[in-house]
Design an enzyme around this catalytic site. Structure first.
Site, PDB file in Angstrom:
ATOM      1  N   ASP A  37      36.940 -27.315 -22.297  1.00  0.00           N
ATOM      2  CA  ASP A  37      36.049 -27.116 -23.429  1.00  0.00           C
ATOM      3  C   ASP A  37      36.689 -26.132 -24.393  1.00  0.00           C
ATOM      4  OD1 ASP A  37      32.774 -27.769 -23.695  1.00  0.00           O
ATOM      5  OD2 ASP A  37      33.508 -26.166 -24.989  1.00  0.00           O
ATOM      6  N   ASN A  90      35.406 -36.786 -24.000  1.00  0.00           N
ATOM      7  CA  ASN A  90      33.978 -36.649 -24.270  1.00  0.00           C
ATOM      8  C   ASN A  90      33.652 -35.657 -25.377  1.00  0.00           C
ATOM      9  OD1 ASN A  90      30.958 -36.716 -23.404  1.00  0.00           O
ATOM     10  ND2 ASN A  90      31.547 -34.553 -23.275  1.00  0.00           N
ATOM     11  N   TYR A 155      29.161 -39.549 -38.849  1.00  0.00           N
ATOM     12  CA  TYR A 155      29.240 -39.597 -37.387  1.00  0.00           C
ATOM     13  C   TYR A 155      29.526 -41.026 -36.925  1.00  0.00           C
ATOM     14  CZ  TYR A 155      27.559 -38.968 -32.545  1.00  0.00           C
ATOM     15  OH  TYR A 155      27.434 -38.923 -31.172  1.00  0.00           O
ATOM     16  N   LYS A 159      32.474 -42.842 -34.553  1.00  0.00           N
ATOM     17  CA  LYS A 159      32.110 -43.469 -33.286  1.00  0.00           C
ATOM     18  C   LYS A 159      32.405 -44.972 -33.281  1.00  0.00           C
ATOM     19  CE  LYS A 159      30.863 -39.727 -31.196  1.00  0.00           C
ATOM     20  NZ  LYS A 159      31.671 -39.222 -30.045  1.00  0.00           N
ATOM     21  N   THR A 190      20.665 -32.956 -25.278  1.00  0.00           N
ATOM     22  CA  THR A 190      21.742 -31.970 -25.267  1.00  0.00           C
ATOM     23  C   THR A 190      21.616 -31.059 -26.487  1.00  0.00           C
ATOM     24  OG1 THR A 190      23.349 -33.186 -26.615  1.00  0.00           O
ATOM     25  CG2 THR A 190      23.256 -33.737 -24.261  1.00  0.00           C
TER      26      THR A 190
END
Length: 270
Positions: A37, A90, A155, A159, A190
Site C-alpha cells: 500500500d 487492486n 473513473y 476502469k 469501503t
C-alpha cells in the site's frame, strides 16, 4: 490455480478496503501475503494482524503509479518468499467530476493510479509467471468498467481500460499456465472516496471542489464477502468476477444496444 495453499500473493491497495479483504482471505486460505500500500502504516497494521494470527505476511510500501516502486515491490516479495503466484492489481482511487469541469490533474491522478498501476503490475510480475508457467493476475476494475455515466466519467474511463487490458491479457496467456481475472464489483462498503482525497499527491492537488454526489458506499457489499469471492474465482479460474446481480438488466440493455446498432448499420450499408 487449483489450490492457493502454500502459494504467495501480492496485493496492492491492501492497507484497507477491498485489498485488505483480499489479503486477509488469501492468508486464511494458507497463502503467504505481501500487503502492499502507499500508506505504509496501513500496510504494517494489516500485515501485523495477519502475522499475529499465524499467517506469513509482510508489509511493503508501494506507489503503483511509479514503475520503479513496483519493481522494488517485486524484489521485496521475491526476497521474502522466493516467488509470486497471485498478483492482485487492486490499488485504485476515485474522483467524482463532470468532464466539462474536471481539472486535467483529476484525469492524471486517476490514470496514474488506476490504469498505470495495473500496467506496471503486469509489466513487472508477468515475466516471472510466464517463466514458471504458473500464476494468476487479478485486475480490479469496477461495474464502472462495464457501464458508464456521470459523475463517474473519469473513473469509468480508467476502469473500462482495465477491462480491455485484462481481456487482452487473457488471450495472450491463456495457453501459458497463467490465469487472469477482472473484478467488476458494484458498490462496496469501503473508504475509497475519503482515502482517494487523503492520499492524492500534492503535485496533483488543485483548488476546485467538485459538487457531485458520492456513491452511498455504506449500503454496499462487505469487503470481506468480496475478498472471499475473489479467491474463489482464482481457484475456479473465473475471468469475469461480477458480484452484483442487480446490474444484469442494465448490462443486457447495453449489449443489446450495441448489437442493435450493428444490425441497423449492416442493413444500411450492406
Amino acid at each position: 490455480m487449483e489450490t492457493v495453499k502454500n502459494k504467495v500473493a501480492v496485493v496492492t491497495g491492501a492497507g484497507s478496503g477491498i485489498g485488505e479483504a483480499i489479503a486477509r482471505e488469501a492468508a486464511a486460505r494458507g497463502m503467504s501475503v505481501v500487503v502492499a500500500d502507499i500508506d505504509e502504516a496501513a500496510a504494517e497494521r494489516v500485515a501485523g494482524e495477519l502475522s499475529a494470527s499465524g499467517a506469513q505476511a509482510i508489509a511493503a510500501q508501494v506507489d503503483v503509479s511509479n514503475l520503479v516502486s513496483v519493481e522494488t515491490l517485486r524484489q521485496t516479495a521475491i526476497d521474502a518468499f522466493s516467488a509470486v503466484h497471485l498478483l492482485c492489481n487492486n490499488a485504485g482511487v476515485w474522483v467524482g467530476a463532470q468532464m466539462a469541469d474536471a481539472d486535467i490533474r483529476d484525469w492524471r491522478y486517476l490514470i496514474d493510479v488506476n490504469l498505470y498501476g495495473a500496467i506496471h503490475g503486469v509489466k513487472v510480475f508477468l515475466p516471472d509467471m510466464l517463466a514458471s508457467g504458473e500464476g494468476h493476475i487479478v485486475n480490479t476494475a469496477s461495474m464502472g468498467g462495464l457501464l458508464s455515466g456521470p459523475p463517474e466519467g473519469l473513473y469509468c474511463t480508467t476502469k473500462f481500460a482495465i477491462v480491455g487490458l485484462s481481456e487482452s491479457l487473457l488471450l495472450e496467456v491463456a495457453d501459458k499456465g497463467v490465469g487472469v481475472s477482472v473484478l467488476c464489483p458494484g458498490l462496496v462498503n469501503t473508504a475509497l472516496i475519503e482515502s482517494s482525497a487523503r492520499l492524492r499527491p500534492s503535485a496533483l492537488q488543485h483548488g476546485r471542489k467538485h459538487d457531485v454526489v458520492a456513491p452511498a458506499v455504506e449500503t454496499g457489499m462487505s469487503p470481506q464477502e468480496l475478498g472471499r469471492r475473489v479467491i474463489d474465482a482464482v481457484i475456479d479460474g473465473d475471468f469475469y468476477i461480477i458480484t452484483h446481480p442487480e446490474y444484469r438488466d442494465i448490462l443486457a440493455m447495453r449489449h443489446a444496444g450495441i448489437l442493435d446498432a450493428l444490425d441497423r448499420q449492416a442493413e444500411r450499408y450492406g
